[in-house]
Design a protein around this motif. Sequence first.
Motif, PDB file in Angstrom:
ATOM      1  N   LEU A 149       0.832  -1.207   0.000  1.00 24.17           N
ATOM      2  CA  LEU A 149       0.000   0.000   0.000  1.00 24.17           C
ATOM      3  C   LEU A 149       0.868   1.259   0.000  1.00 24.17           C
ATOM      4  CD1 LEU A 149      -2.747  -1.038   2.571  1.00 24.17           C
ATOM      5  CD2 LEU A 149      -3.018  -0.811   0.097  1.00 24.17           C
ATOM      6  N   PHE A 150       1.906   1.259   0.809  1.00 27.54           N
ATOM      7  CA  PHE A 150       2.803   2.404   0.849  1.00 27.54           C
ATOM      8  C   PHE A 150       3.525   2.591  -0.487  1.00 27.54           C
ATOM      9  CE2 PHE A 150       2.532   2.172   5.506  1.00 27.54           C
ATOM     10  CZ  PHE A 150       2.390   3.512   5.785  1.00 27.54           C
ATOM     11  N   TYR A 151       3.993   1.508  -1.070  1.00 27.13           N
ATOM     12  CA  TYR A 151       4.722   1.597  -2.340  1.00 27.13           C
ATOM     13  C   TYR A 151       3.829   2.114  -3.458  1.00 27.13           C
ATOM     14  CZ  TYR A 151       7.683   0.437  -6.275  1.00 27.13           C
ATOM     15  OH  TYR A 151       8.436   0.529  -7.411  1.00 27.13           O
ATOM     16  N   VAL A 206       0.704   6.516  -7.269  1.00 25.73           N
ATOM     17  CA  VAL A 206      -0.350   7.518  -7.097  1.00 25.73           C
ATOM     18  C   VAL A 206       0.242   8.920  -6.971  1.00 25.73           C
ATOM     19  CG1 VAL A 206      -2.255   8.275  -5.626  1.00 25.73           C
ATOM     20  CG2 VAL A 206      -1.922   5.842  -6.060  1.00 25.73           C
ATOM     21  N   LEU A 207       1.183   9.102  -6.044  1.00 25.31           N
ATOM     22  CA  LEU A 207       1.723  10.441  -5.789  1.00 25.31           C
ATOM     23  C   LEU A 207       2.958  10.766  -6.632  1.00 25.31           C
ATOM     24  CD1 LEU A 207       1.274  10.536  -1.927  1.00 25.31           C
ATOM     25  CD2 LEU A 207      -0.167  11.618  -3.670  1.00 25.31           C
ATOM     26  N   GLY A 208       3.691   9.762  -7.047  1.00 20.35           N
ATOM     27  CA  GLY A 208       4.805   9.990  -7.962  1.00 20.35           C
ATOM     28  C   GLY A 208       6.181  10.149  -7.367  1.00 20.35           C
ATOM     29  N   SER A 209       6.277  10.447  -6.072  1.00 17.78           N
ATOM     30  CA  SER A 209       7.613  10.599  -5.484  1.00 17.78           C
ATOM     31  C   SER A 209       7.560  10.474  -3.970  1.00 17.78           C
ATOM     32  CB  SER A 209       8.214  11.964  -5.846  1.00 17.78           C
ATOM     33  OG  SER A 209       7.533  12.994  -5.160  1.00 17.78           O
ATOM     34  N   LYS A 210       8.746  10.207  -3.431  1.00 22.52           N
ATOM     35  CA  LYS A 210       8.879  10.106  -1.978  1.00 22.52           C
ATOM     36  C   LYS A 210       8.575  11.443  -1.314  1.00 22.52           C
ATOM     37  CE  LYS A 210      12.858  10.515  -0.143  1.00 22.52           C
ATOM     38  NZ  LYS A 210      14.172  10.556   0.453  1.00 22.52           N
ATOM     39  N   GLU A 211       8.998  12.517  -1.905  1.00 16.36           N
ATOM     40  CA  GLU A 211       8.788  13.854  -1.341  1.00 16.36           C
ATOM     41  C   GLU A 211       7.302  14.199  -1.287  1.00 16.36           C
ATOM     42  OE1 GLU A 211      11.049  13.174  -3.768  1.00 16.36           O
ATOM     43  OE2 GLU A 211      12.791  13.250  -2.440  1.00 16.36           O
ATOM     44  N   ALA A 212       6.586  13.855  -2.350  1.00 18.92           N
ATOM     45  CA  ALA A 212       5.138  14.112  -2.377  1.00 18.92           C
ATOM     46  C   ALA A 212       4.431  13.285  -1.309  1.00 18.92           C
ATOM     47  CB  ALA A 212       4.567  13.793  -3.761  1.00 18.92           C
ATOM     48  N   PHE A 213       4.902  12.066  -1.127  1.00 18.95           N
ATOM     49  CA  PHE A 213       4.304  11.204  -0.096  1.00 18.95           C
ATOM     50  C   PHE A 213       4.563  11.752   1.303  1.00 18.95           C
ATOM     51  CE2 PHE A 213       4.686   7.678   2.917  1.00 18.95           C
ATOM     52  CZ  PHE A 213       3.402   7.169   2.842  1.00 18.95           C
ATOM     53  N   ILE A 242      -2.649  13.118   4.597  1.00 24.50           N
ATOM     54  CA  ILE A 242      -3.934  12.481   4.287  1.00 24.50           C
ATOM     55  C   ILE A 242      -3.707  11.131   3.622  1.00 24.50           C
ATOM     56  CG2 ILE A 242      -6.033  12.672   2.883  1.00 24.50           C
ATOM     57  CD1 ILE A 242      -5.915  15.704   3.425  1.00 24.50           C
ATOM     58  N   ALA A 243      -2.749  11.054   2.711  1.00 24.36           N
ATOM     59  CA  ALA A 243      -2.443   9.786   2.048  1.00 24.36           C
ATOM     60  C   ALA A 243      -1.961   8.754   3.066  1.00 24.36           C
ATOM     61  CB  ALA A 243      -1.393   9.993   0.960  1.00 24.36           C
ATOM     62  N   ILE A 244      -1.131   9.183   3.997  1.00 20.42           N
ATOM     63  CA  ILE A 244      -0.627   8.267   5.029  1.00 20.42           C
ATOM     64  C   ILE A 244      -1.780   7.758   5.892  1.00 20.42           C
ATOM     65  CG2 ILE A 244       0.847   8.111   7.077  1.00 20.42           C
ATOM     66  CD1 ILE A 244       2.714  10.157   5.641  1.00 20.42           C
ATOM     67  N   ALA A 245      -2.668   8.642   6.287  1.00 15.75           N
ATOM     68  CA  ALA A 245      -3.826   8.227   7.095  1.00 15.75           C
ATOM     69  C   ALA A 245      -4.720   7.274   6.315  1.00 15.75           C
ATOM     70  CB  ALA A 245      -4.622   9.455   7.536  1.00 15.75           C
ATOM     71  N   LEU A 246      -4.914   7.531   5.036  1.00 10.89           N
ATOM     72  CA  LEU A 246      -5.750   6.648   4.211  1.00 10.89           C
ATOM     73  C   LEU A 246      -5.121   5.265   4.040  1.00 10.89           C
ATOM     74  CD1 LEU A 246      -7.034   9.116   1.472  1.00 10.89           C
ATOM     75  CD2 LEU A 246      -8.337   8.107   3.375  1.00 10.89           C
ATOM     76  N   ILE A 247      -3.806   5.218   3.960  1.00 14.21           N
ATOM     77  CA  ILE A 247      -3.120   3.922   3.877  1.00 14.21           C
ATOM     78  C   ILE A 247      -3.369   3.119   5.142  1.00 14.21           C
ATOM     79  CG2 ILE A 247      -0.862   2.791   3.888  1.00 14.21           C
ATOM     80  CD1 ILE A 247       0.056   5.007   1.975  1.00 14.21           C
ATOM     81  N   TRP A 248      -3.254   3.772   6.309  1.00 12.25           N
ATOM     82  CA  TRP A 248      -3.478   3.048   7.560  1.00 12.25           C
ATOM     83  C   TRP A 248      -4.932   2.610   7.696  1.00 12.25           C
ATOM     84  CZ3 TRP A 248       0.231   0.557   9.223  1.00 12.25           C
ATOM     85  CH2 TRP A 248       1.531   1.066   9.232  1.00 12.25           C
TER      86      TRP A 248
END
Length: 141
Positions: free
Chosen positions: A29-31, A37-44, A49-55
């Motif tokens: 999910l993180f990968y 989805v986001l395109g880069s580590k920096e964007a992630f 919100i993306a981190i919360a949605l992954i959890w």
Amino acid sequence: MAKQKAVIAPVFLRVKAFIVDMFFIAMPLFYITTYLVLGSKEAFQSNQIAIALIWLAYGTICAVFYAKSAQSPGYKFSNIYLIDLRSGRKISFFRAFLRFLCFILAGFSMIGLLICFFRKDRLCLHDILTHTAAVRKSDNG
């Protein structure tokens, strides 16, 4: 047919199961979110919100596994099951998801996760609050 006896799984088996679940469920999910989805580590890293949605997705996927078969991939690997303490049966999806939310809240204080080392039954706070237990089949019965 006689009922199968079960004992509460040792803490190290539950930790091992959690680590396996992290690799089989959370890491993909993180990968996918980071690079597809986001395109880069920096964007992630800048998108909470993306981190919360992954959890939330991780908790939902685990709750589906627990409701369907009483085992997540990590629990299956460790040969343990998640059951209702009162009935001895598998739990519902909503109860499994509530258990996940309690796990998250218990983790903020760390006391909820460490309480198992001070209790005779070795249950963590999220198990106590939801009346669940990770068990394994008893060797003698």
